[in-house]
Write a protein that holds these residues in place. Structure first.
Motif, mmCIF file in Angstrom:
data_model
loop_
_atom_site.group_PDB
_atom_site.id
_atom_site.type_symbol
_atom_site.label_atom_id
_atom_site.label_comp_id
_atom_site.label_asym_id
_atom_site.label_seq_id
_atom_site.Cartn_x
_atom_site.Cartn_y
_atom_site.Cartn_z
ATOM 1 N N GLY A 135 12.048 8.288 30.864
ATOM 2 C CA GLY A 135 12.814 7.316 31.512
ATOM 3 C C GLY A 135 12.635 5.900 30.999
ATOM 4 N N TRP A 143 12.075 12.929 33.908
ATOM 5 C CA TRP A 143 11.983 11.689 34.616
ATOM 6 C C TRP A 143 11.428 11.640 35.960
ATOM 7 C CZ3 TRP A 143 11.669 6.766 34.701
ATOM 8 C CH2 TRP A 143 12.349 6.026 35.633
ATOM 9 N N GLN A 144 11.824 12.636 36.899
ATOM 10 C CA GLN A 144 11.146 12.551 38.048
ATOM 11 C C GLN A 144 9.542 12.515 38.232
ATOM 12 O OE1 GLN A 144 13.238 15.838 40.237
ATOM 13 N NE2 GLN A 144 14.833 14.692 40.694
ATOM 14 N N GLU A 157 16.969 16.119 35.884
ATOM 15 C CA GLU A 157 16.231 15.000 35.275
ATOM 16 C C GLU A 157 14.799 15.138 35.669
ATOM 17 O OE1 GLU A 157 18.743 11.124 34.754
ATOM 18 O OE2 GLU A 157 18.275 11.527 37.030
ATOM 19 N N ASN A 168 18.211 7.982 43.168
ATOM 20 C CA ASN A 168 19.171 7.794 42.168
ATOM 21 C C ASN A 168 19.159 8.815 41.212
ATOM 22 O OD1 ASN A 168 20.262 5.927 44.007
ATOM 23 N ND2 ASN A 168 19.743 4.341 42.413
ATOM 24 N N SER A 169 18.211 9.548 40.813
ATOM 25 C CA SER A 169 17.814 10.672 39.850
ATOM 26 C C SER A 169 18.373 11.815 40.366
ATOM 27 C CB SER A 169 16.549 10.771 39.547
ATOM 28 O OG SER A 169 15.705 11.181 40.446
ATOM 29 N N THR A 170 18.668 12.817 39.340
ATOM 30 C CA THR A 170 19.256 14.025 39.767
ATOM 31 C C THR A 170 18.143 15.115 39.524
ATOM 32 O OG1 THR A 170 20.110 14.645 37.471
ATOM 33 C CG2 THR A 170 21.646 13.413 38.929
ATOM 34 N N LEU A 183 14.989 4.197 42.127
ATOM 35 C CA LEU A 183 15.379 4.895 40.949
ATOM 36 C C LEU A 183 14.935 6.460 41.132
ATOM 37 C CD1 LEU A 183 13.209 2.736 38.281
ATOM 38 C CD2 LEU A 183 16.148 2.995 38.550
ATOM 39 N N LYS A 184 14.142 6.864 42.065
ATOM 40 C CA LYS A 184 14.038 8.108 42.199
ATOM 41 C C LYS A 184 14.804 8.823 43.150
ATOM 42 C CE LYS A 184 11.114 11.291 44.782
ATOM 43 N NZ LYS A 184 9.928 11.628 45.804
#
Length: 190
Positions: A30, A141-142, A138, A133-135, A130-131
């Protein structure tokens, strides 16, 4: 985490160029740890010197492609299997800052704690955004963002603890704690 092991991990599946490795590293983390391309190529040169990667075929455009060797796969497997030791992590600058603030006359330690709490709360809010808005796709990144969220939450709890300690000890003279380590010379005489 070392850049060395990160690059080895990214080379696990197929040969890659340095710029490709940098992009994949930043995507997987990320961009919480941005790499400059010089770091990537310097690390690849060391990995090649140590026999962990080798230059793969070039496309003729002057760019070098790298692939992991069997020794590199062994090193990577060992890295994944080895827990990160607590003492190998970087020094906690905030803990050192607060300890020194207590040792220096005239520093409002409560204000230092409050400023840090406000900054950490702002970071926590940004990380939470940010979390959100993550998918689901990802996942790497999560994992990184949730680690950062847990770290920020723990820091806030620790700052609350520091503030409570300061309130309990208000009016007590500041003292730098004694260290009780025995110098090496005395240890050998015993």
């Amino acid at each position: 985490m070392s850049i060395k092991h990160g690059l080895l991990a990214l080379l696990q599946d197929e040969p890659k160029y340095g710029y490709q490795l940098r992009g994949e590293f930043e995507a997987a983390t990320g961009a919480t740890w941005p790499l400059n391309i010089g770091q990537v190529y310097t690390t690849l040169t060391r990995l090649e010197r140590d026999g962990l990667v080798r230059a793969a075929s070039s496309e003729g455009d002057g760019r070098s492609m790298y692939e992991i060797t069997d020794a590199g796969r062994t090193e990577l497997a060992k890295w994944f299997a080895t827990p990160v030791a607590r003492e190998s992590r970087p020094r906690d600058e905030l803990a050192i800052k607060l300890a020194l603030a207590l040792a220096v006359p005239g520093v409002d330690v409560s204000a230092v704690v409050q400023h840090q709490r406000m900054s950490t709360m702002q970071s926590l809010q940004e990380l939470t955004r940010l979390k959100r808005n993550s998918t689901e796709a990802e996942i790497s990144w999560q994992l990184v963002i949730e680690s950062m969220i847990f770290g920020a939450e723990a820091e806030i709890r620790w700052l609350d603890h520091c503030e409570a300690m300061l309130l309990r000890h208000r009016g007590t003279p500041r003292a730098v704690p004694q260290t009780y380590a025995v110098p090496e010379e005395q240890e050998t005489r015993s």
